[in-house]
Design an enzyme around this catalytic site. Sequence first.
Site, PDB file in Angstrom:
ATOM      1  N   LYS A   1      30.114  55.265  60.042  1.00 27.36           N
ATOM      2  CA  LYS A   1      30.228  56.386  60.978  1.00 27.36           C
ATOM      3  C   LYS A   1      31.700  56.549  61.373  1.00 27.36           C
ATOM      4  O   LYS A   1      32.241  55.760  62.135  1.00 27.36           O
ATOM      5  CB  LYS A   1      29.400  56.173  62.256  1.00 27.36           C
TER       6      LYS A   1
ATOM      7  N   GLY B   1      38.206  50.268  67.191  1.00 25.40           N
ATOM      8  CA  GLY B   1      38.293  51.251  68.267  1.00 25.40           C
ATOM      9  C   GLY B   1      38.845  50.611  69.520  1.00 25.40           C
ATOM     10  O   GLY B   1      39.543  49.593  69.468  1.00 25.40           O
ATOM     11  N   SER B   2      38.523  51.197  70.656  1.00 29.04           N
ATOM     12  CA  SER B   2      39.110  50.751  71.919  1.00 29.04           C
ATOM     13  C   SER B   2      38.415  49.484  72.437  1.00 29.04           C
ATOM     14  O   SER B   2      37.279  49.175  72.048  1.00 29.04           O
ATOM     15  CB  SER B   2      38.983  51.861  72.958  1.00 29.04           C
TER      16      SER B   2
ATOM     17  N   GLU C   1      37.869  45.053  65.862  1.00 30.39           N
ATOM     18  CA  GLU C   1      39.319  45.278  65.739  1.00 30.39           C
ATOM     19  C   GLU C   1      39.688  46.308  66.796  1.00 30.39           C
ATOM     20  O   GLU C   1      39.381  47.499  66.645  1.00 30.39           O
ATOM     21  CB  GLU C   1      39.660  45.799  64.331  1.00 30.39           C
ATOM     22  N   LEU C   2      40.356  45.854  67.853  1.00 30.41           N
ATOM     23  CA  LEU C   2      40.479  46.712  69.045  1.00 30.41           C
ATOM     24  C   LEU C   2      41.935  47.066  69.338  1.00 30.41           C
ATOM     25  O   LEU C   2      42.787  46.995  68.483  1.00 30.41           O
ATOM     26  CB  LEU C   2      39.789  46.008  70.212  1.00 30.41           C
TER      27      LEU C   2
ATOM     28  N   TRP D   1      39.836  57.539  65.254  1.00 33.12           N
ATOM     29  CA  TRP D   1      40.390  58.793  64.756  1.00 33.12           C
ATOM     30  C   TRP D   1      41.839  58.715  64.305  1.00 33.12           C
ATOM     31  O   TRP D   1      42.353  59.656  63.716  1.00 33.12           O
ATOM     32  CB  TRP D   1      40.281  59.892  65.825  1.00 33.12           C
TER      33      TRP D   1
ATOM     34  N   CYS E   1      47.173  51.255  66.379  1.00 32.01           N
ATOM     35  CA  CYS E   1      46.882  50.067  67.187  1.00 32.01           C
ATOM     36  C   CYS E   1      48.072  49.129  67.189  1.00 32.01           C
ATOM     37  O   CYS E   1      48.364  48.478  68.177  1.00 32.01           O
ATOM     38  CB  CYS E   1      45.645  49.366  66.653  1.00 32.01           C
TER      39      CYS E   1
HETATM   40  P1  NAD Z   1      36.789  54.598  70.672  1.00 31.71           P
HETATM   41  O1  NAD Z   1      36.460  53.214  71.089  1.00 31.71           O
HETATM   42  O2  NAD Z   1      36.706  55.672  71.670  1.00 31.71           O
HETATM   43  O3  NAD Z   1      35.848  55.061  69.466  1.00 31.71           O
HETATM   44  C1  NAD Z   1      35.804  54.365  68.236  1.00 31.71           C
HETATM   45  C2  NAD Z   1      34.491  54.668  67.533  1.00 31.71           C
HETATM   46  O4  NAD Z   1      33.412  54.149  68.305  1.00 31.71           O
HETATM   47  C3  NAD Z   1      34.182  56.156  67.342  1.00 31.71           C
HETATM   48  O5  NAD Z   1      33.644  56.344  66.058  1.00 31.71           O
HETATM   49  C4  NAD Z   1      33.126  56.423  68.405  1.00 31.71           C
HETATM   50  O6  NAD Z   1      32.242  57.491  68.090  1.00 31.71           O
HETATM   51  C5  NAD Z   1      32.371  55.114  68.419  1.00 31.71           C
HETATM   52  N1  NAD Z   1      31.625  54.807  69.643  1.00 31.71           N
HETATM   53  C6  NAD Z   1      31.840  55.257  70.908  1.00 31.71           C
HETATM   54  N2  NAD Z   1      30.943  54.701  71.756  1.00 31.71           N
HETATM   55  C7  NAD Z   1      30.159  53.873  71.020  1.00 31.71           C
HETATM   56  C8  NAD Z   1      29.079  52.997  71.318  1.00 31.71           C
HETATM   57  N3  NAD Z   1      28.615  52.846  72.570  1.00 31.71           N
HETATM   58  N4  NAD Z   1      28.513  52.304  70.310  1.00 31.71           N
HETATM   59  C9  NAD Z   1      28.981  52.401  69.052  1.00 31.71           C
HETATM   60  N5  NAD Z   1      29.993  53.222  68.694  1.00 31.71           N
HETATM   61  C10 NAD Z   1      30.589  53.937  69.676  1.00 31.71           C
HETATM   62  O7  NAD Z   1      38.241  54.520  70.037  1.00 31.71           O
HETATM   63  P2  NAD Z   1      39.130  55.743  69.544  1.00 31.71           P
HETATM   64  O8  NAD Z   1      39.658  56.463  70.724  1.00 31.71           O
HETATM   65  O9  NAD Z   1      38.407  56.493  68.488  1.00 31.71           O
HETATM   66  O10 NAD Z   1      40.315  54.970  68.800  1.00 31.71           O
HETATM   67  C11 NAD Z   1      41.479  54.528  69.427  1.00 31.71           C
HETATM   68  C12 NAD Z   1      41.386  53.035  69.705  1.00 31.71           C
HETATM   69  O11 NAD Z   1      41.187  52.329  68.485  1.00 31.71           O
HETATM   70  C13 NAD Z   1      42.671  52.473  70.286  1.00 31.71           C
HETATM   71  O12 NAD Z   1      42.357  51.584  71.311  1.00 31.71           O
HETATM   72  C14 NAD Z   1      43.282  51.727  69.109  1.00 31.71           C
HETATM   73  O13 NAD Z   1      44.156  50.686  69.470  1.00 31.71           O
HETATM   74  C15 NAD Z   1      42.067  51.223  68.422  1.00 31.71           C
HETATM   75  N6  NAD Z   1      42.376  50.874  67.046  1.00 31.71           N
HETATM   76  C16 NAD Z   1      42.363  49.554  66.678  1.00 31.71           C
HETATM   77  C17 NAD Z   1      42.709  49.204  65.380  1.00 31.71           C
HETATM   78  C18 NAD Z   1      42.740  47.770  64.930  1.00 31.71           C
HETATM   79  O14 NAD Z   1      42.760  47.514  63.731  1.00 31.71           O
HETATM   80  N7  NAD Z   1      42.770  46.801  65.834  1.00 31.71           N
HETATM   81  C19 NAD Z   1      43.040  50.197  64.463  1.00 31.71           C
HETATM   82  C20 NAD Z   1      43.047  51.518  64.888  1.00 31.71           C
HETATM   83  C21 NAD Z   1      42.694  51.850  66.178  1.00 31.71           C
END
Ligand code: NAD
Length: 475
Positions: A158, A208-209, A230-231, A134, A264
């Site tokens: 998604k 994501g995370s 990419e976490l 997000w 991130c």
């Molecule tokens: P999140 O992991 O909670 O969610 C990311 C996405 O995963 C969302 O679309 C969510 O709906 C989906 N998701 C959740 N559970 C899932 C599952 N079991 N299977 C598949 N998809 C699933 O992360 P967030 O809170 O949306 O984003 C913040 C995180 O993203 C932070 O940790 C940040 O550092 C990281 N981030 C990393 C980068 C990078 O390039 N390394 C860039 C931006 C953000």
Amino acid sequence: MTGSIELRNPRTGRSDGTLPSTTADELTATAQRLRTAQPAWNALGVDGRAHVLRRWKAACDVRRDAIITALAADTGRMRESVQEFDAFLGTIERWANLAPKLFAESRRFTSSLGFIDIDKNLRPYQLAGIISPWNFPLVLSTIDMLPALMAGSAVLLKPSEVTPRFVAPLRESLVDVPELASVFEIVIGDGTVGAQMIPFVDLICFTGSVPTGRKVGLAAAAHFIPALLELGGKDPAIVLAGADLDSASTALLWGATSNAGQACQSIERIYVEASVHDEFVDLLSRKAARIGLCYPTYDTPGLGPIIADRQVPTIERHLADALAKGAVVRAGSSEVERHGGGAWVRTTVLTGVTHDMEIMREETFGPFLPVMAVADADEAVRLANDSPFGLSAAVFAATTEDAEAVARRLDAGAVSVNDATLTALVWEGEKHSFKSSGLGGSRMGPASLFRFLRSQALLIKTNPAVRDPWWYPAD
Ligand code: NAD
């Protein structure tokens, strides 16, 4: 997999309605439709695909205001929404220019046998899945999608359930570009929908995370598909004696507070050589105190709200833990502030921090600059590397050579030298995410495209005169 997701406004904390989630039947039908259309997309060739993407760029530009308004409504910030939109258009152009050059590179050569040529034929994964977070809803939904499309893959995206409003105007833009609409679809929903996507795709790009990334990696392994992860990060900055402290403090303020720290690649911890620590902290704190909150209106200069409500408890926990263990607030917020129904944090400088504090070890995702004094470069490197994360970092020193030498010792995929957070702006440098910060090929630079292509080797006998090579059985 039924239900809906809420449209929440982070400036007011109020709900603006709901969006229906994509159902299992819709997901099945969509994946099938995309697969059916992908061969024609691939057959268009890279120049044809570049032409289609440029038309899409124009179609999005026509809807500029609608897309930016949707991004701002979900994220509570306007300036960054405009920047996101412009970066998105720039990325389309970059790939439309670059991909044809990359495909044009000759991949045919003669093998060591002399009469066998090798031709490397690039074959795209048919359907790439993309799951995004997000914090930059549009940029992080399209950063992998554009090279995937240029490679010839179809794409199922998604976006985060926290920030889905841009999907409607983006879908509208596809009406003008039917070739693209046939190979690109967006599904709506939370992690349940994300998890349901994985069996339908041939490769998954996840941003994501770390905890969710681990689940996605395991699910991908179970379905025997590649996962490009990419976490999160906990990016360190090192400031050594002799560095230009004025410039370093300004760079680090930008690096830690851009998008209110919700990035991130945010700088989340700073190690400063003891001899310049106090001077640096004074400078940093004075400058930090001048940055306000983007409240009450979008026009007010300052930091935007915390976008995702679910991030607030993490920020509160890290701050409370740091203060309880002796950290001192030198500028900014000693708690998450509530204004107009939204959650806000000021540019916050902390001293007296240690590696026993969560704020120095876990991803906070807020505008915090915890500063720790270190004896020398060796201690700074040891502490910077004392982390499960390895996304990026920054080093400031008296000379470029000194800073570079320290940068080479850091366990991070990208290091800004005498500046901070350059990976937010410069995407040409190939980089991997080290340690828990990710897995898979470089999403930056030309290598990004090749993540979506498999190499097929055509081993071609070119000299018919060689009738009986040594490995044939004797007559
Ligand atoms: P999140 O992991 O909670 O969610 C990311 C996405 O995963 C969302 O679309 C969510 O709906 C989906 N998701 C959740 N559970 C899932 C599952 N079991 N299977 C598949 N998809 C699933 O992360 P967030 O809170 O949306 O984003 C913040 C995180 O993203 C932070 O940790 C940040 O550092 C990281 N981030 C990393 C980068 C990078 O390039 N390394 C860039 C931006 C953000």
